[in-house]
Write a protein that holds these residues in place. Structure first.
Motif, PDB file in Angstrom:
ATOM      1  N   ALA A  71       4.035  -6.376   5.163  1.00  0.00           N
ATOM      2  CA  ALA A  71       2.849  -5.601   4.807  1.00  0.00           C
ATOM      3  C   ALA A  71       2.467  -5.813   3.352  1.00  0.00           C
ATOM      4  O   ALA A  71       1.300  -6.068   3.026  1.00  0.00           O
ATOM      5  CB  ALA A  71       3.096  -4.116   5.074  1.00  0.00           C
ATOM      6  N   VAL A  72       3.461  -5.734   2.475  1.00  0.00           N
ATOM      7  CA  VAL A  72       3.180  -5.877   1.042  1.00  0.00           C
ATOM      8  C   VAL A  72       2.732  -7.299   0.723  1.00  0.00           C
ATOM      9  O   VAL A  72       1.828  -7.512  -0.079  1.00  0.00           O
ATOM     10  CB  VAL A  72       4.430  -5.493   0.221  1.00  0.00           C
ATOM     11  N   ALA A  73       3.365  -8.276   1.372  1.00  0.00           N
ATOM     12  CA  ALA A  73       2.974  -9.660   1.121  1.00  0.00           C
ATOM     13  C   ALA A  73       1.536  -9.891   1.557  1.00  0.00           C
ATOM     14  O   ALA A  73       0.774 -10.590   0.894  1.00  0.00           O
ATOM     15  CB  ALA A  73       3.916 -10.608   1.859  1.00  0.00           C
ATOM     16  N   ALA A  74       1.129  -9.288   2.674  1.00  0.00           N
ATOM     17  CA  ALA A  74      -0.201  -9.557   3.208  1.00  0.00           C
ATOM     18  C   ALA A  74      -1.291  -8.859   2.410  1.00  0.00           C
ATOM     19  O   ALA A  74      -2.353  -9.432   2.194  1.00  0.00           O
ATOM     20  CB  ALA A  74      -0.273  -9.118   4.673  1.00  0.00           C
ATOM     21  N   CYS A  75      -1.069  -7.627   1.965  1.00  0.00           N
ATOM     22  CA  CYS A  75      -2.171  -6.980   1.247  1.00  0.00           C
ATOM     23  C   CYS A  75      -1.748  -6.089   0.100  1.00  0.00           C
ATOM     24  O   CYS A  75      -2.454  -5.146  -0.246  1.00  0.00           O
ATOM     25  CB  CYS A  75      -3.086  -6.243   2.201  1.00  0.00           C
ATOM     26  N   GLY A  76      -0.645  -6.384  -0.535  1.00  0.00           N
ATOM     27  CA  GLY A  76      -0.273  -5.627  -1.720  1.00  0.00           C
ATOM     28  C   GLY A  76       0.327  -4.290  -1.346  1.00  0.00           C
ATOM     29  O   GLY A  76       0.370  -3.908  -0.186  1.00  0.00           O
ATOM     30  N   PRO A  77       0.815  -3.570  -2.354  1.00  0.00           N
ATOM     31  CA  PRO A  77       1.502  -2.327  -2.069  1.00  0.00           C
ATOM     32  C   PRO A  77       0.531  -1.205  -1.718  1.00  0.00           C
ATOM     33  O   PRO A  77      -0.319  -0.841  -2.509  1.00  0.00           O
ATOM     34  CB  PRO A  77       2.228  -2.011  -3.385  1.00  0.00           C
ATOM     35  N   ILE A  78       0.637  -0.677  -0.513  1.00  0.00           N
ATOM     36  CA  ILE A  78      -0.150   0.492  -0.124  1.00  0.00           C
ATOM     37  C   ILE A  78       0.855   1.558   0.253  1.00  0.00           C
ATOM     38  O   ILE A  78       0.927   2.007   1.390  1.00  0.00           O
ATOM     39  CB  ILE A  78      -1.107   0.172   1.044  1.00  0.00           C
ATOM     40  N   ALA A  79       1.669   1.958  -0.732  1.00  0.00           N
ATOM     41  CA  ALA A  79       2.850   2.763  -0.437  1.00  0.00           C
ATOM     42  C   ALA A  79       2.495   4.109   0.166  1.00  0.00           C
ATOM     43  O   ALA A  79       3.246   4.650   0.965  1.00  0.00           O
ATOM     44  CB  ALA A  79       3.656   2.975  -1.711  1.00  0.00           C
ATOM     45  N   PHE A  80       1.333   4.638  -0.194  1.00  0.00           N
ATOM     46  CA  PHE A  80       1.002   6.015   0.164  1.00  0.00           C
ATOM     47  C   PHE A  80       1.057   6.232   1.676  1.00  0.00           C
ATOM     48  O   PHE A  80       1.514   7.282   2.134  1.00  0.00           O
ATOM     49  CB  PHE A  80      -0.370   6.356  -0.388  1.00  0.00           C
ATOM     50  N   VAL A  81       0.618   5.258   2.447  1.00  0.00           N
ATOM     51  CA  VAL A  81       0.642   5.399   3.907  1.00  0.00           C
ATOM     52  C   VAL A  81       2.048   5.695   4.398  1.00  0.00           C
ATOM     53  O   VAL A  81       2.285   6.659   5.124  1.00  0.00           O
ATOM     54  CB  VAL A  81       0.142   4.095   4.580  1.00  0.00           C
ATOM     55  N   GLY A  82       2.985   4.856   3.953  1.00  0.00           N
ATOM     56  CA  GLY A  82       4.340   4.987   4.446  1.00  0.00           C
ATOM     57  C   GLY A  82       5.021   6.251   3.985  1.00  0.00           C
ATOM     58  O   GLY A  82       5.941   6.753   4.615  1.00  0.00           O
ATOM     59  N   LEU A  83       4.560   6.793   2.866  1.00  0.00           N
ATOM     60  CA  LEU A  83       5.159   7.997   2.315  1.00  0.00           C
ATOM     61  C   LEU A  83       4.680   9.235   3.056  1.00  0.00           C
ATOM     62  O   LEU A  83       5.438  10.167   3.327  1.00  0.00           O
ATOM     63  CB  LEU A  83       4.765   8.078   0.840  1.00  0.00           C
ATOM     64  N   VAL A  84       3.404   9.242   3.393  1.00  0.00           N
ATOM     65  CA  VAL A  84       2.762  10.458   3.871  1.00  0.00           C
ATOM     66  C   VAL A  84       2.840  10.589   5.390  1.00  0.00           C
ATOM     67  O   VAL A  84       3.113  11.660   5.927  1.00  0.00           O
ATOM     68  CB  VAL A  84       1.292  10.437   3.415  1.00  0.00           C
ATOM     69  N   VAL A  85       2.611   9.466   6.057  1.00  0.00           N
ATOM     70  CA  VAL A  85       2.475   9.509   7.510  1.00  0.00           C
ATOM     71  C   VAL A  85       3.708  10.089   8.219  1.00  0.00           C
ATOM     72  O   VAL A  85       3.559  10.885   9.135  1.00  0.00           O
ATOM     73  CB  VAL A  85       2.103   8.098   8.017  1.00  0.00           C
ATOM     74  N   PRO A  86       4.934   9.730   7.800  1.00  0.00           N
ATOM     75  CA  PRO A  86       6.080  10.308   8.497  1.00  0.00           C
ATOM     76  C   PRO A  86       6.130  11.830   8.408  1.00  0.00           C
ATOM     77  O   PRO A  86       6.561  12.493   9.360  1.00  0.00           O
ATOM     78  CB  PRO A  86       7.283   9.687   7.774  1.00  0.00           C
ATOM     79  N   HIS A  87       5.669  12.396   7.293  1.00  0.00           N
ATOM     80  CA  HIS A  87       5.676  13.859   7.180  1.00  0.00           C
ATOM     81  C   HIS A  87       4.715  14.483   8.191  1.00  0.00           C
ATOM     82  O   HIS A  87       5.013  15.512   8.791  1.00  0.00           O
ATOM     83  CB  HIS A  87       5.296  14.278   5.765  1.00  0.00           C
ATOM     84  N   ILE A  88       3.558  13.849   8.349  1.00  0.00           N
ATOM     85  CA  ILE A  88       2.585  14.365   9.319  1.00  0.00           C
ATOM     86  C   ILE A  88       3.150  14.216  10.727  1.00  0.00           C
ATOM     87  O   ILE A  88       3.123  15.149  11.536  1.00  0.00           O
ATOM     88  CB  ILE A  88       1.250  13.606   9.185  1.00  0.00           C
ATOM     89  N   ALA A  89       3.710  13.034  11.002  1.00  0.00           N
ATOM     90  CA  ALA A  89       4.251  12.784  12.335  1.00  0.00           C
ATOM     91  C   ALA A  89       5.381  13.750  12.654  1.00  0.00           C
ATOM     92  O   ALA A  89       5.484  14.269  13.770  1.00  0.00           O
ATOM     93  CB  ALA A  89       4.746  11.343  12.429  1.00  0.00           C
ATOM     94  N   ARG A  90       6.217  14.021  11.649  1.00  0.00           N
ATOM     95  CA  ARG A  90       7.339  14.920  11.865  1.00  0.00           C
ATOM     96  C   ARG A  90       6.841  16.319  12.209  1.00  0.00           C
ATOM     97  O   ARG A  90       7.446  17.035  13.006  1.00  0.00           O
ATOM     98  CB  ARG A  90       8.238  14.961  10.633  1.00  0.00           C
TER      99      ARG A  90
END
Lengths: 357, 344
Positions: free
Chosen positions: B262-281
């Protein structure tokens, strides 16, 4: 450093003498770190393009020495070293407080957004005041620190205000902090792409954290802040120790949980914001100093005093490297991690027990 | 007693039904988001033209926009969103830390360092080369973090992993800053790379990491039952006969592959990975067999919606990373304040 402190780490913990043993060990760690700090400050003052022998450094500090040496030491090197000590101490202490309040080893002013708030303020001034050539003196000397202080405090207030919901809860605070940090970080990244590349580079120097411009003008504000805030937080050490057992236990022991958390959180925000305003967001210190301290002292949570001294030591050593290594001078923030990371890794690998926070 | 167990079985069945319904809703929402991502932008394309471009392309202007720009961009967003959401859920599970983002393993900073290194030291100018460098950097950094975090008697524990990752990330950040400050060419690329975007990538080169991403997804799915057991604590997991080290290895391998691509293809978009699991949980609870697919779908939806809004509201002047936080962070803060939190 490892040689000095090793003597205290070889023995296990005896339950009977627990209190006394821990206290001796903490004193030993603080003492060794303070000695190392003193040595690093002396080296910081003595080394450089104009070398001053160690003995003469102390002579100058005590009021003697040659005229040329007095100039170099008192006007240039001493204030920079002092700002380094104060900023490092503030960051170490703030990190220990954040980590203790949230009971999370990753919680530092960067992750919780305080530093990013400060960075938004500073980079805004750099990007828009500096787009026509060099930064003018006023914008550089007053505007950047002031904007960063305001930004940091605003982020801190937002963190506190948004986390408050019938009390401060460490877990919720951490999640709110993520949100604030994300907004701040992306605003900064965007601001970096707006101006031309020279402006971006200047902003990047600030963003890495630098003591190169530190002078006597920076000392009073930071000294005042650390001098007033640090003793206040040390009074909270007992409360933090009790809070570690959980909220209900703490309440049962008569601690006013929300009040103490509020006060300690605000103190931590102030410390982090002042430190960042003075030298930019010097990274890694707030994360590493408490974690190194808690491993060296072998206690359950980050010890405040030791975190403070170790933060100062790490910062001054890093700035020593920044100032004296050959080649172009890089900001101190480059070296804090380069110096501190291997040592923290070493401690992590060596400690057999699972670390707790 | 039998009544009770029947009631328990009943509630289990309803819960499963509810989770399945939620999954279907998310899939539908994702399809709508993808459709919007193809149709909306600087020029809005009517649905009939989208249909025409996909099934009977004949080289009209709309066909070219859809085929060459919108569809690759949408697919990239889809893949990256799923990867980051899944990786984030796994990362928070393995470190048991709500602050863990998928880049915590050193992936993001490793990729950043490699990109800057490729420009300043090796004089790389091709975007395709950057993608490969970023991917290699991400994998090497995460391997180092995993090795350092699992040295010692107990193997990798949540705390040592998190701290090792944070430490190595800071180290790489320091080195990256040094390179960038010493060489302005590095700064010129780094400041744009750092934001994370779906727009600037060369889609063919981005596609080179796709196979790794798929392998990562498979590993992630295989890892979920093990992660459930690990959540009981390592000792209990061992007592239940789980091979803890293997579970950790598979999980972290999946995270490295997913985040790295993911990072190689379009740079660091860390926020998605940080936030989404909390919502999913919050929706599924702590069962990783459900949490991981929910997080993946939510990640893709969030990323696509942010990208579309960026194009529609701001004429693509803001990269997706910025749109994501500007819109997503306040929503996330609101959510954290108003919903009862499901803790890790």
């Amino acid at each position: 450093m490892s040689v000095d402190t090793r003597a205290g780490t070889t023995k296990g913990l005896a339950v009977g003498g627990l209190g006394l043993r821990l206290r001796w060990r903490t004193i030993l760690v603080v003492g060794c770190a303070a000695a190392l700090l003193l040595l690093a400050v002396a080296a910081h003052i003595g080394l450089g393009s104009y070398r001053i022998p160690l003995g003469e450094v102390f002579e100058v500090l005590l009021g003697g020495g040659a005229e040329s040496q007095r100039g170099a030491v008192l006007d240039v090197r001493l204030p920079r070293a002092l700002v380094g000590v104060l900023v490092g101490a503030a960051l170490g202490l703030a990190g220990a407080l954040f980590q203790s309040i949230s009971r999370n080893p990753l919680a530092s002013p960067d992750v919780l957004g305080i530093t990013w708030g400060a960075s938004v303020g500073a980079v805004t001034v750099i990007a828009f005041a500096g787009s026509y050539g060099q930064l003018s003196g006023f914008a550089d000397g007053v505007g950047v620190p002031l904007a960063s202080l305001l930004g940091g405090l605003l982020a801190g207030l937002a963190l506190y205000g948004l986390s408050w919901r019938r009390g401060i809860d460490g877990y919720r605070m951490v999640l709110i902090g993520i949100g604030i940090a994300a907004v701040g970080a992306n605003l900064v990244f965007w601001l970096l792409t707006v101006g031309d590349v020279q402006v971006a580079a200047r902003a990047m120097t600030w963003l890495t954290g630098s003591l190169a411009a530190a002078g006597w003008g920076d000392v009073p504000a930071v000294a005042l802040a650390v001098g007033v805030l640090a003793p206040l937080t040390l009074f909270g050490a007992r409360v933090l120790g009790v809070l570690r057992f959980g909220e209900d236990t703490a309440r049962g022991l008569g601690v006013r949980v929300n009040l103490s958390r509020t006060v300690l959180l605000l103190l931590a925000v102030l410390l982090a914001a002042v430190a960042t305003a003075a030298a930019g967001p010097i990274g890694f210190v707030a994360l590493a100093a408490p974690q190194i301290a808690l491993r060296l002292c072998a206690v359950a949570g980050p010890p405040l005093g030791a975190s403070m001294v170790l933060g100062a030591t790490l910062t001054v050593c890093a700035d020593l490297a920044a100032r004296t290594l050959p080649g172009v001078e890089l900001p101190v923030g480059v070296y804090t991690a380069v110096l501190g990371a291997p040592y923290l890794m070493f401690l992590l690998i060596r400690s057999r027990r699972e670390a707790r926070v | 007693m039998p009544e009770q167990s029947a009631a328990a079985g009943n509630s289990l069945a309803t819960r499963r039904r509810r989770r399945l319904t939620g999954l279907v809703v998310l899939v539908v929402a994702l399809l709508l988001a993808a459709l919007a991502s193809v149709a909306f932008g600087e020029r809005n394309i009517p649905l009939s033209a989208v249909w025409h471009a996909i099934f009977t392309p004949s080289g009209t202007e709309f066909d070219i926009i859809v085929g060459a720009l919108r569809i690759p961009r949408t697919l990239l967003g889809l893949a990256v969103g799923i990867a980051l959401g899944v990786a984030g859920a796994l990362m928070q599970g393995h470190t048991r830390n709500p602050l863990a983002d998928p880049g915590l393993l050193g992936v993001t900073q490793g990729a950043a360092f490699a990109v800057v290194l490729s420009i300043t030291v090796f004089g790389m100018t091709y975007v395709s080369g950057q993608v490969l460098f970023a991917f290699a950097g991400a994998l090497i950094a995460s391997a180092v973090v995993f090795a350092l975090g699992s040295v010692g008697r107990g193997g990798a524990t949540p705390v040592t992993l998190a701290l090792a990752g944070a430490t190595i990330s800071w180290l790489l950040l320091g080195l990256t800053s040094a390179l960038v400050l010493l060489d302005q060419r590095g700064m010129e690329v780094y400041r744009f790379w750092r934001i994370g975007s779906l727009a600037r990538s060369e889609y063919e080169s981005a596609a080179t990491v796709l196979p790794f991403l798929l392998v990562g997804l498979v590993l992630a799915v295989l890892n979920t039952p093990g992660l459930n057991t690990l959540a009981l604590g390592e000792d209990i997991a061992k007592g239940l006969g789980q091979r803890v080290r293997l579970t950790r290895f598979v999980g972290l391998g999946a995270i490295a592959l997913l985040t790295g691509s993911a990072v190689a293809a379009c740079g660091p978009i860390a926020f998605v990975g940080l936030v989404v699991p909390h919502i999913a949980r919050g929706i599924t609870g702590a069962d990783y067999r459900w949490l991981v697919p929910y997080a993946g779908l939510l990640g893709a939806i969030l990323l696509l919606v942010a990208d579309v809004l960026g194009r529609v509201l701001a004429a693509d002047r803001f990269e997706v990373g910025i749109m994501l936080t500007v819109l997503g962070a306040p929503a996330f803060i609101y959510l954290v304040r108003s919903v009862r939190l499901v803790r890790l």
